[in-house]
Structure formats: C-alpha cells, structure tokens
Design an enzyme around this catalytic site. Sequence first.
Site, mmCIF file in Angstrom:
data_model
loop_
_atom_site.group_PDB
_atom_site.id
_atom_site.type_symbol
_atom_site.label_atom_id
_atom_site.label_comp_id
_atom_site.label_asym_id
_atom_site.label_seq_id
_atom_site.Cartn_x
_atom_site.Cartn_y
_atom_site.Cartn_z
ATOM 1 N N ARG A 121 -3.556 11.267 4.533
ATOM 2 C CA ARG A 121 -2.363 12.117 4.591
ATOM 3 C C ARG A 121 -1.437 11.963 3.387
ATOM 4 N NH1 ARG A 121 0.564 14.311 8.210
ATOM 5 N NH2 ARG A 121 2.341 13.204 7.373
ATOM 6 N N ASP A 153 4.655 0.350 12.043
ATOM 7 C CA ASP A 153 3.407 -0.208 11.512
ATOM 8 C C ASP A 153 3.183 -1.671 11.903
ATOM 9 O OD1 ASP A 153 2.798 2.201 10.380
ATOM 10 O OD2 ASP A 153 3.233 1.619 8.317
ATOM 11 N N CYS A 199 -4.274 13.442 12.625
ATOM 12 C CA CYS A 199 -4.857 12.124 12.417
ATOM 13 C C CYS A 199 -4.760 11.359 13.721
ATOM 14 C CB CYS A 199 -4.179 11.389 11.276
ATOM 15 S SG CYS A 199 -2.758 10.460 11.750
ATOM 16 N N LYS A 258 0.838 -1.207 0.000
ATOM 17 C CA LYS A 258 0.000 0.000 0.000
ATOM 18 C C LYS A 258 0.866 1.248 0.000
ATOM 19 C CE LYS A 258 -1.720 1.607 4.052
ATOM 20 N NZ LYS A 258 -1.382 3.018 4.295
ATOM 21 N N ASN A 259 1.833 1.296 0.922
ATOM 22 C CA ASN A 259 2.599 2.536 1.063
ATOM 23 C C ASN A 259 3.496 2.818 -0.140
ATOM 24 O OD1 ASN A 259 1.362 3.008 3.454
ATOM 25 N ND2 ASN A 259 3.108 2.490 4.760
ATOM 26 N N ILE A 308 8.263 6.536 16.860
ATOM 27 C CA ILE A 308 7.957 7.272 15.628
ATOM 28 C C ILE A 308 6.749 8.179 15.811
ATOM 29 C CG2 ILE A 308 7.507 7.085 13.136
ATOM 30 C CD1 ILE A 308 10.167 5.816 13.842
ATOM 31 N N ARG A 319 1.409 14.612 13.260
ATOM 32 C CA ARG A 319 1.895 14.343 11.901
ATOM 33 C C ARG A 319 1.920 15.567 10.985
ATOM 34 N NH1 ARG A 319 -0.353 8.514 10.029
ATOM 35 N NH2 ARG A 319 1.492 8.553 8.752
ATOM 36 N N PRO A 320 2.781 16.536 11.276
ATOM 37 C CA PRO A 320 2.877 17.707 10.398
ATOM 38 C C PRO A 320 3.569 17.377 9.072
ATOM 39 C CG PRO A 320 4.503 17.835 12.157
ATOM 40 C CD PRO A 320 3.706 16.581 12.403
ATOM 41 N N VAL A 321 3.592 18.368 8.149
ATOM 42 C CA VAL A 321 4.264 18.152 6.852
ATOM 43 C C VAL A 321 5.393 19.162 6.650
ATOM 44 C CG1 VAL A 321 2.314 17.024 5.702
ATOM 45 C CG2 VAL A 321 2.510 19.523 5.638
ATOM 46 N N ASP A 322 5.903 19.721 7.772
ATOM 47 C CA ASP A 322 6.930 20.767 7.669
ATOM 48 C C ASP A 322 8.188 20.298 6.923
ATOM 49 O OD1 ASP A 322 7.042 19.105 9.959
ATOM 50 O OD2 ASP A 322 8.588 20.366 10.841
ATOM 51 N N LEU A 323 8.565 19.023 7.091
ATOM 52 C CA LEU A 323 9.790 18.555 6.419
ATOM 53 C C LEU A 323 9.612 18.502 4.904
ATOM 54 C CD1 LEU A 323 11.158 15.668 8.676
ATOM 55 C CD2 LEU A 323 11.441 18.124 8.879
ATOM 56 N N ARG A 351 -8.670 0.064 4.582
ATOM 57 C CA ARG A 351 -7.672 0.991 4.039
ATOM 58 C C ARG A 351 -6.385 0.244 3.685
ATOM 59 N NH1 ARG A 351 -6.019 5.437 7.714
ATOM 60 N NH2 ARG A 351 -4.729 5.704 5.894
HETATM 61 C C1 UD1 Z 1 4.774 6.613 6.344
HETATM 62 C C2 UD1 Z 1 3.808 5.486 6.178
HETATM 63 C C3 UD1 Z 1 3.237 5.076 7.526
HETATM 64 C C4 UD1 Z 1 4.370 4.744 8.502
HETATM 65 C C5 UD1 Z 1 5.380 5.892 8.565
HETATM 66 C C6 UD1 Z 1 6.593 5.565 9.402
HETATM 67 C C7 UD1 Z 1 2.887 5.932 3.985
HETATM 68 C C8 UD1 Z 1 1.713 6.325 3.166
HETATM 69 N N1 UD1 Z 1 2.723 5.919 5.318
HETATM 70 O O1 UD1 Z 1 4.035 7.703 6.870
HETATM 71 O O2 UD1 Z 1 2.418 3.902 7.333
HETATM 72 O O3 UD1 Z 1 3.824 4.547 9.785
HETATM 73 O O4 UD1 Z 1 5.822 6.222 7.234
HETATM 74 O O5 UD1 Z 1 7.209 4.418 8.937
HETATM 75 O O6 UD1 Z 1 3.930 5.586 3.458
HETATM 76 N N2 UD1 Z 1 7.031 14.270 10.629
HETATM 77 C C9 UD1 Z 1 7.168 15.611 10.903
HETATM 78 N N3 UD1 Z 1 7.168 16.500 9.859
HETATM 79 C C10 UD1 Z 1 7.029 16.085 8.570
HETATM 80 C C11 UD1 Z 1 6.905 14.711 8.292
HETATM 81 C C12 UD1 Z 1 6.910 13.805 9.357
HETATM 82 O O7 UD1 Z 1 7.288 16.017 12.057
HETATM 83 O O8 UD1 Z 1 7.024 16.931 7.670
HETATM 84 C C13 UD1 Z 1 7.072 13.286 11.750
HETATM 85 C C14 UD1 Z 1 5.801 12.474 11.876
HETATM 86 O O9 UD1 Z 1 4.823 13.121 12.641
HETATM 87 C C15 UD1 Z 1 6.335 11.220 12.548
HETATM 88 C C16 UD1 Z 1 7.727 11.053 11.944
HETATM 89 O O10 UD1 Z 1 8.072 12.340 11.436
HETATM 90 O O11 UD1 Z 1 6.448 11.414 13.923
HETATM 91 C C17 UD1 Z 1 7.858 10.052 10.832
HETATM 92 O O12 UD1 Z 1 6.833 10.272 9.886
HETATM 93 P P1 UD1 Z 1 6.972 9.895 8.354
HETATM 94 O O13 UD1 Z 1 8.108 8.956 8.186
HETATM 95 O O14 UD1 Z 1 6.941 11.129 7.548
HETATM 96 O O15 UD1 Z 1 5.627 9.102 8.114
HETATM 97 P P2 UD1 Z 1 4.668 9.180 6.853
HETATM 98 O O16 UD1 Z 1 5.456 9.350 5.612
HETATM 99 O O17 UD1 Z 1 3.542 10.102 7.128
#
Ligand code: UD1
Length: 423
Positions: free
Chosen positions: A94, A309, A118, A22-23, A331, A123-127, A401
């Site tokens: 997301r 996961d 969520c 899926k991912n 995580i 789970r922000p998207v700042d990175l 899902r």
């Molecule tokens: C992906 C997977 C999810 C898995 C996760 C960690 C998909 C669709 N989903 O989620 O199933 O649990 O990897 O292996 O592939 N973070 C920030 N800022 C950001 C991005 C992330 O602070 O901009 C934090 C997140 O809140 C979290 C950590 O970084 O605490 C890791 O998240 P990330 O690896 O980005 O997970 P996803 O890509 O959302």
Amino acid sequence: MDQIIVTGNGPLSGQIPIAGAKNACLTLMPATLLSDEPLTLTNAPRLSDIRTMTTLLQSLGAEVQALQDGQVLAMSSHDLTSTRADYDIVRKMRASILVLGPLLARFGHAEVSLPGGCAIGARPVDLHLKAFEAMGAELDLRDGYVHAKAPAGGLKGGIVEFPFVSVGATENALMAATLAKGTTVLKNAAREPEIVDLAECLRRMGAQIEGEGTSEITIQGVDRLGGATHRVVTDRIELGTYMLAPAICGGEVECLGGKIDLLAAFCEKLDAAGVSVEETPNGLKVARKNGRVSAVDVTTEPFPGFPTDLQAQMMALLCTAEGTSVLEEKIFENRFMHAPELVRMGAKIDVHGGTAKVTGVNRLRGAPVMATDLRASVSLILAGLAAEGETIVSRVYHLDRGYEHVVRKLSGVGAKIERVSGQ
Ligand code: UD1
C-alpha cells in the site's frame, strides 16, 4: 515456504540492535522523486518492503543502489522515464501510493494504481486524494488507476483539513506541498516520529516546513529541491516488539538505539503491567519488575497514543498476565487475526468487533500457527518464546516485510529459535 520454530525457554539476556524504521524509509524513498539531485539514506532496514519500494522507484526510471549490505540507499531521480506506478508492484504494498504526491508535484501529472484492500481492513486512499484536490489537482479514477493532473503552472498551496488522522495522507500531502506554489497548511496532521523524520529530510533537501510533530504543519512551497543525505530514524515498532521479549519470558534485554520518547504511551502500559524500562546511554533496558505481569487495558490511537502496530505483540504479553485485559483497536477494523492463533496456543481471548478481552493463563502451549500479517506474525513468535514446547509459525514471508534478522536478533539474547525451509 519457510517456517520459524520457537521453543519456549527461560529468561533472555543481552542486547538487540534496533534497525532504521521501515515506515520512515518507505516515505523517505519516494522523496527522491522530488529532486533531480541524489538523495542518500543511511540506517536503512534490510526488508522485503524496502526492496518492493526499490523496484517501484526503478520502474519509474530512478536509480536506487543498495550499498553497505543494504544499509545505505543511494538514489537519484535525475533521469526518470515514467510517471506511472503499475498495479503489479502497487498491489504488493500500500505504501506505493506515496509516489503519487512527489510525481504530481514535480512533473504535474502521475498515474498510480489504486492499492486495493489488504488483510487488516479496507484501507482506502481517499484522504490522500482529497489533499491533492485541495492543492488544485484534477483526479480521475479509471481502470483501477488514479490519473492525477496538476493545474498549469503546478500544484497550488492550500488548506488541507484531514477529517481524521492518516499517516500516509499526511506524508503524501507534505511531500507534494514542498513544490507547490505558495503556502499549504495541513490541519489535523499525523504527528508520528516518521512524519518528523520525513520533514527533517525534506528540509535538508531545501524544503520550508514548520510544525511537524504537531497537528498543524505549514509548508512554504519552493521552486526546486536539492540533494541530501539523511539517517533513517529508529524503528519504534521493532523496538517495542523486542522490548516485549524479556517482558514475556523474563530476563533483561537492552534494545540498542531505543528512546522512550518514541514509545512513551507503550512504556507507560509496560510500567503498569509490571515491566521496568530504563533509559541507558545506548538504548532501553527492559526487565520484569517481579514475577508475572499484570493485566492492563490498551486502546490504540494515532501518535502519541498506543500504536496499532504494537497491539498484536502486546496481546501476546497479556495472554499470560494476571487478570483480564481489554484491548480496543481504534485504527483498523479486522486487526485481531492473531487472536484465534493465540487461542490455539491456549490463550483465553474473546473478540467482539474492535474489542478483545484477554484473560491471562499461567502458561501458553506451543502449537503450529499461521502468520496472517506482519505484526501478527511477530506476536506469535513472542508468544512462542514463553510457551511450553514448540511453536511452528508458517507464512513467515509476512515477517520478512518488517523484521530483519529476527532469528539472529532473538537467538543473540538466548532464545531458542530457528528458521527452516518448509514444504
Ligand atoms: C501507516 C503505517 C502502518 C500503521 C498506520 C497507522 C506505513 C507504511 N504504514 O499506514 O504500519 O499501522 O500508519 O499507524 O507507514 N484511511 C482512510 N482513508 C485514507 C487513508 C487512511 O480511510 O485515505 C484510514 C485507514 O483505513 C485507517 C486509518 O485511516 O483506518 C489510519 O490509516 P493511516 O494512518 O493512513 O495508515 P497508513 O498510512 O496506511
């Protein structure tokens, strides 16, 4: 709403086919936006998250056809009509943020709704956004949307150093960098097999990428990408989930398509708990070595560490292990929502912040329980397989899902499990 009813019954035996990841599929699908030629994915899983990504891509004007019962996705972004990903779709998932990099790289601008919180943490998207800024993009957060604009002439290669590992941010930056001018270096990049799979697909489309699977990925931007056909890598999380079924209730199950290198840290923990994993020509054969499994401590980490996961499913196993196990979730905050539900089934679990202490009991008892997120829902099904009596899992839409044909796959190895239309 549907419910799943599981009745604990003896050992399992047989084979379970493992689907495409899926991912991986959720990041491979937006890669279609990078090119005006067709991208075809084979071995796609049949899941509601994939349908959500399909709807999102179609809302941008992409063609997405699900062929061969959904296992083949034939996509074309030749005639895109929009670069705006609406809140109505993005809020459902997301991973929708993964359209931002490709749209920005190919069209020079994009507007994508912020995904919002969520169930498993903020789970922000700042990175993701910082990576695009490092490639010269201007970003404006207005009305709940990211308005992103590339410099005149397009995104520029740059050094992107992630302060911590993010799978999604690595994928988004990797896709964007394929069409940026010059060289981009992603430092402290995620190393997950899904990243390697994405890089392989992008390379088939004509991208120049080196170092995927390590923490430094170098991308030499090209002017355009072409079409490709790519097979989605095996779903290591679905694989690990079904490997736990015979570990929890005995017997021997072969997971078809499984490979140890997708899940080495997880396999090491299974070994330490007293579960044998054997590589066969067709996949992985799993059985308990002796009777009851033993307690093991588990800390979740980015790949190649133990996957977050699989934490909920591992907890289901450890609920009946001999001794006390400590699970540390590193995580995501708030990812122990399955614990109170497992306690309803007789498990002994103490949660303090990001740590859960699980003291094994002889047997769990069936109970009505509620799924709170995707992985939590399947952990309750696994627990139910070994519990005395009937476990009724509600809110199974979470399960849809990420797990296709869960009832068919588990009943195929002898589990007593059925799906009923609930009230
Ligand atoms: C992906 C997977 C999810 C898995 C996760 C960690 C998909 C669709 N989903 O989620 O199933 O649990 O990897 O292996 O592939 N973070 C920030 N800022 C950001 C991005 C992330 O602070 O901009 C934090 C997140 O809140 C979290 C950590 O970084 O605490 C890791 O998240 P990330 O690896 O980005 O997970 P996803 O890509 O959302």
